[in-house]
Design a protein around this motif. Structure first.
Motif, PDB file in Angstrom:
ATOM      1  N   VAL A  19       0.822  -1.200   0.000  1.00 34.55           N
ATOM      2  CA  VAL A  19       0.000   0.000   0.000  1.00 34.55           C
ATOM      3  C   VAL A  19       0.857   1.251   0.000  1.00 34.55           C
ATOM      4  O   VAL A  19       0.646   2.161  -0.785  1.00 34.55           O
ATOM      5  N   VAL A  20       1.812   1.307   0.892  1.00 33.02           N
ATOM      6  CA  VAL A  20       2.626   2.496   0.991  1.00 33.02           C
ATOM      7  C   VAL A  20       3.580   2.595  -0.185  1.00 33.02           C
ATOM      8  O   VAL A  20       3.881   3.683  -0.657  1.00 33.02           O
ATOM      9  N   GLY A  21       4.004   1.456  -0.694  1.00 37.96           N
ATOM     10  CA  GLY A  21       4.890   1.491  -1.843  1.00 37.96           C
ATOM     11  C   GLY A  21       4.203   2.014  -3.075  1.00 37.96           C
ATOM     12  O   GLY A  21       4.835   2.501  -3.981  1.00 37.96           O
ATOM     13  N   VAL A  22       2.978   1.936  -3.112  1.00 32.45           N
ATOM     14  CA  VAL A  22       2.271   2.423  -4.288  1.00 32.45           C
ATOM     15  C   VAL A  22       1.868   3.857  -3.988  1.00 32.45           C
ATOM     16  O   VAL A  22       1.149   4.085  -3.159  1.00 32.45           O
ATOM     17  N   ALA A  23       2.476   4.477  -2.568  1.00 35.57           N
ATOM     18  CA  ALA A  23       2.061   5.705  -1.842  1.00 35.57           C
ATOM     19  C   ALA A  23       2.613   6.705  -2.841  1.00 35.57           C
ATOM     20  O   ALA A  23       3.470   6.436  -3.214  1.00 35.57           O
ATOM     21  N   LEU A  66       2.759   9.353  -3.184  1.00 33.11           N
ATOM     22  CA  LEU A  66       3.935   8.514  -2.939  1.00 33.11           C
ATOM     23  C   LEU A  66       4.879   9.188  -1.954  1.00 33.11           C
ATOM     24  O   LEU A  66       5.379   8.551  -1.016  1.00 33.11           O
ATOM     25  N   ALA A  67       5.132  10.476  -2.145  1.00 39.24           N
ATOM     26  CA  ALA A  67       6.047  11.207  -1.253  1.00 39.24           C
ATOM     27  C   ALA A  67       5.480  11.278   0.166  1.00 39.24           C
ATOM     28  O   ALA A  67       6.209  11.052   1.146  1.00 39.24           O
ATOM     29  N   ALA A  68       4.200  11.595   0.296  1.00 41.42           N
ATOM     30  CA  ALA A  68       3.590  11.697   1.624  1.00 41.42           C
ATOM     31  C   ALA A  68       3.589  10.342   2.332  1.00 41.42           C
ATOM     32  O   ALA A  68       3.864  10.263   3.536  1.00 41.42           O
ATOM     33  N   SER A  69       3.308   9.286   1.592  1.00 46.81           N
ATOM     34  CA  SER A  69       3.300   7.944   2.176  1.00 46.81           C
ATOM     35  C   SER A  69       4.687   7.547   2.652  1.00 46.81           C
ATOM     36  O   SER A  69       4.842   6.969   3.734  1.00 46.81           O
ATOM     37  N   ARG A  70       5.704   7.848   1.832  1.00 45.34           N
ATOM     38  CA  ARG A  70       7.082   7.528   2.241  1.00 45.34           C
ATOM     39  C   ARG A  70       7.460   8.299   3.492  1.00 45.34           C
ATOM     40  O   ARG A  70       8.011   7.735   4.444  1.00 45.34           O
ATOM     41  N   THR A  71       7.165   9.592   3.518  1.00 42.84           N
ATOM     42  CA  THR A  71       7.511  10.415   4.679  1.00 42.84           C
ATOM     43  C   THR A  71       6.783   9.922   5.930  1.00 42.84           C
ATOM     44  O   THR A  71       7.394   9.777   6.989  1.00 42.84           O
ATOM     45  N   ALA A  72       5.493   9.667   5.803  1.00 51.01           N
ATOM     46  CA  ALA A  72       4.716   9.189   6.953  1.00 51.01           C
ATOM     47  C   ALA A  72       5.222   7.834   7.430  1.00 51.01           C
ATOM     48  O   ALA A  72       5.275   7.568   8.632  1.00 51.01           O
ATOM     49  N   SER A  73       5.616   6.975   6.500  1.00 51.05           N
ATOM     50  CA  SER A  73       6.111   5.645   6.867  1.00 51.05           C
ATOM     51  C   SER A  73       7.467   5.713   7.550  1.00 51.05           C
ATOM     52  O   SER A  73       7.709   5.017   8.530  1.00 51.05           O
TER      53      SER A  73
END
Length: 188
Positions: A19-23, A66-73
């Motif tokens: 999920v987050v990789g597709v963030a 994708l950027a927001a998901s990576r940062t949040a993760s």
């Protein structure tokens, strides 16, 4: 029982990887209203310029997602404000749950995710107006690791695979990513 819980945890973390990789900073406004609906949402015909603008806005939302998901993760922060800026439900909830599950198990994302998205369809007459995106994600350098020792979480993998997403236009004019799926069984 313990094996089942361990397996469930691995599945949850793998889901996070998918999920987050597709963030940026959030605007502070929550997505309270749904996507545009009804006949007044869009004219019957659209110019190439309108479709091009929709494509650009949807791709910008996807990149932001994708950027927001990576940062949040990386920060293990399921409430990171940038998530609201680029995501809407049901995907917003899925991403938050995946980040929270990883955090509860002491895991986080590290490395770089390479994305190469393209628009596969634009439907401005849909209810709501939508843009379908297809991406070839390269997650070979993007890993789910234990935060404590940076060791890779068992059962997670990288690779290059197909990802799909849908962006929808909301009443305030924003394009938000509403669905996203990683197809690790479909290399690209």
């Amino acid at each position: 029982m313990r094996v089942w819980q361990s397996r469930r945890w691995e599945i949850c973390l793998l889901s996070l990887a998918l999920v987050v990789g597709v963030a940026g900073c959030g605007s502070g406004s929550e997505v309270a209203a749904g996507p545009l609906a009804g006949r007044a949402a869009a004219p019957a015909t659209h110019s190439p310029a309108e479709e091009s603008a929709a494509e650009k806005a949807a791709l910008a939302a996807y990149s932001g997602y994708l950027a927001a998901s990576r940062t949040a993760s990386v920060r293990s922060d399921p409430s990171h404000p940038a998530l609201n800026r680029f995501l809407a439900d049901p995907l917003l909830t899925r991403v938050r749950v995946a980040i929270r599950d990883a955090k509860e198990h002491g895991a986080m994302r590290t490395g770089k995710l390479v994305s190469d998205p393209t628009v596969v369809s634009v439907d401005l007459t849909a209810d709501p107006p939508t843009v379908e995106i297809q991406d070839c994600l390269d997650a070979r350098g993007y890993r789910l690791v234990y935060a404590k020792d940076r060791k890779t979480v068992p059962g997670t993998r990288g690779g290059r695979y197909l990802a799909t997403a849908t962006a929808a236009r909301y009443p305030d004019g924003r394009w938000l990513i509403t669905t996203g799926d990683a197809h690790q069984d479909q290399p690209c």
